[in-house]
Design an enzyme around this catalytic site. Structure first.
Site, short mmCIF file in Angstrom:
data_model
loop_
_atom_site.label_atom_id
_atom_site.label_comp_id
_atom_site.label_asym_id
_atom_site.label_seq_id
_atom_site.Cartn_x
_atom_site.Cartn_y
_atom_site.Cartn_z
N THR A 12 -51.91 51.03 55.19
CA THR A 12 -51.77 49.63 54.75
C THR A 12 -50.41 49.35 54.14
O THR A 12 -49.87 48.25 54.26
CB THR A 12 -52.88 49.31 53.72
OG1 THR A 12 -54.13 49.44 54.39
CG2 THR A 12 -52.78 47.91 53.17
N ASP A 88 -57.40 55.50 53.73
CA ASP A 88 -58.72 55.91 54.27
C ASP A 88 -58.83 57.42 54.43
O ASP A 88 -59.91 57.99 54.26
CB ASP A 88 -58.97 55.27 55.65
CG ASP A 88 -59.23 53.77 55.56
OD1 ASP A 88 -59.32 53.24 54.44
OD2 ASP A 88 -59.33 53.13 56.63
N1 ASP Z 1 -57.28 51.25 56.67
C1 ASP Z 1 -56.07 51.58 55.97
C2 ASP Z 1 -55.55 52.92 56.44
O1 ASP Z 1 -56.02 53.94 55.96
C3 ASP Z 1 -56.31 51.57 54.53
C4 ASP Z 1 -55.10 51.85 53.69
O2 ASP Z 1 -54.09 52.33 54.09
O3 ASP Z 1 -55.24 51.57 52.49
O4 ASP Z 1 -54.65 52.93 57.24
#
Ligand code: ASP
Length: 325
Positions: A12, A88
């Site tokens: 993210t 994640d």
């Molecule tokens: N879905 C994202 C990922 O792990 C969540 C994040 O980075 O906070 O890429």
């Protein structure tokens, strides 16, 4: 000033909101992210490397191992290493590096919960705190660290606990070991159980099965028949499983496939203090190995790394139950 490299892997922290779909997508490389964080060059000499722009769920054990080799290599030329990562799977990659990295220099993992288009993007402060931690003399020889939301955690203990909160990373059994406040790093505890497993290989063909009431042997049998090299079971409570699963456990063990038992509880270690059918004592007597307080996803990483070193069940038992290395 100290020399730090930031290895950008994605997550993210490297995303923007796509206006058409109104959803976050990978967009920013390392240089793009650094341009959005003024003042970094007054903390350390920063070099930047793009490993990828990978969402957390796209990370693989093979890529983690590749990253582990890069980090070991870079540790020769830099005073510290910061790695940005999707939250994640951040705990899985950070833990794999923690088990395989053998150097005193700080390695600090960081991510963000909000993307760069969102109000209150937490990426800049988290990266500044991670770099600040990586230049601290006190951060040396503490294993891989995770810095999020001003807290410093050990990779071995930290887990993502909330889907969206900025305060998602917790070390549920013992808490954070320190924090970053006003650009200063404070360590309050020493984590003394740091483990190193001396291997450059992994065996990634390892499965994870979570227990629930009334489950039977079928998933275990499927894993064995489709060629698994190891199984982690997230049992209930102290480490107990429904009795109908037992024939699947025996089937795996009869083929010399290691079966590691952890708990689906969010904290606490497993034990063999219950003696009924399917409980810890029954399982360890059959040959199941106890996985301490690891959550299933981390016990799976540890088994992959361990299998890179040995497939001898008594050696694997020592590594899991006696913190052998
Ligand atoms: N879905 C994202 C990922 O792990 C969540 C994040 O980075 O906070 O890429």
């Amino acid at each position: 000033m100290k020399n730090i490299i930031i290895i950008f892997t994605g997550g993210t922290i490297s995303m923007k909101t796509d206006k058409k779909s109104n959803s976050a997508v990978p967009s920013l490389c390392g240089e793009d992210i650094l341009k959005l964080i003024p003042g970094m060059d007054s903390i350390a000499n920063i070099d930047c490397m793009d490993f990828g722009i990978i969402p957390g769920p796209h990370m693989t054990p093979e890529k983690m191992m590749e990253l582990s080799k890069i980090i070991s290599d870079k540790s020769k030329d830099y005073d510290g290493i910061v790695v940005t990562h999707g939250t994640d799977s951040l705990e899985e990659t950070a833990y794999l590096i923690d088990l395989t990295y053998n150097n005193l220099k700080p390695v600090v993992f960081v991510g963000s919960m909000r993307n760069s288009s969102e109000l209150g993007w937490d990426g800049p402060l988290n990266i500044i705190n991670a770099v600040t931690t990586s230049i601290s003399e006190d951060a040396k020889n503490r294993g891989v660290l995770v810095v999020m939301n001003n807290e410093i955690h050990c990779a071995a203990q930290v887990t993502k606990t909330n889907t969206s909160s900025l305060d998602t990373f917790k070390s549920l059994d013992f808490g954070p070991i320190g924090f970053v406040d006003n650009n200063k790093v404070y360590f309050y505890f020493n984590y003394t159980r740091h483990e190193h497993i001396p291997t450059k290989k992994i065996q990634s063909n390892v499965d994870l099965i979570k227990c629930a009431c009334g489950m039977d042997h079928r998933l275990l049998k499927f894993c064995v028949d489709s060629g698994t090299n190891g199984i982690v079971i997230e049992g209930m409570g102290r480490g107990n499983i429904p009795p109908k699963m037992l024939s699947g456990v025996d089937y795996a063990l009869s083929k010399n496939i290691p079966v590691i038992l952890v708990s689906r509880c969010i904290s606490g270690k497993v034990s063999d203090n219950y003696g009924y059918e399917g409980a810890g004592k029954d399982l360890t007597k059959r040959g199941v190995i106890l996985g301490d307080n690891l959550p299933g996803q981390k016990a799976r990483i540890k088994l992959m790394v361990t299998l890179g070193l040995t497939d001898d069940l008594s050696e694997i038992k020592k590594i899991f139950e006696e913190n052998y290395y």
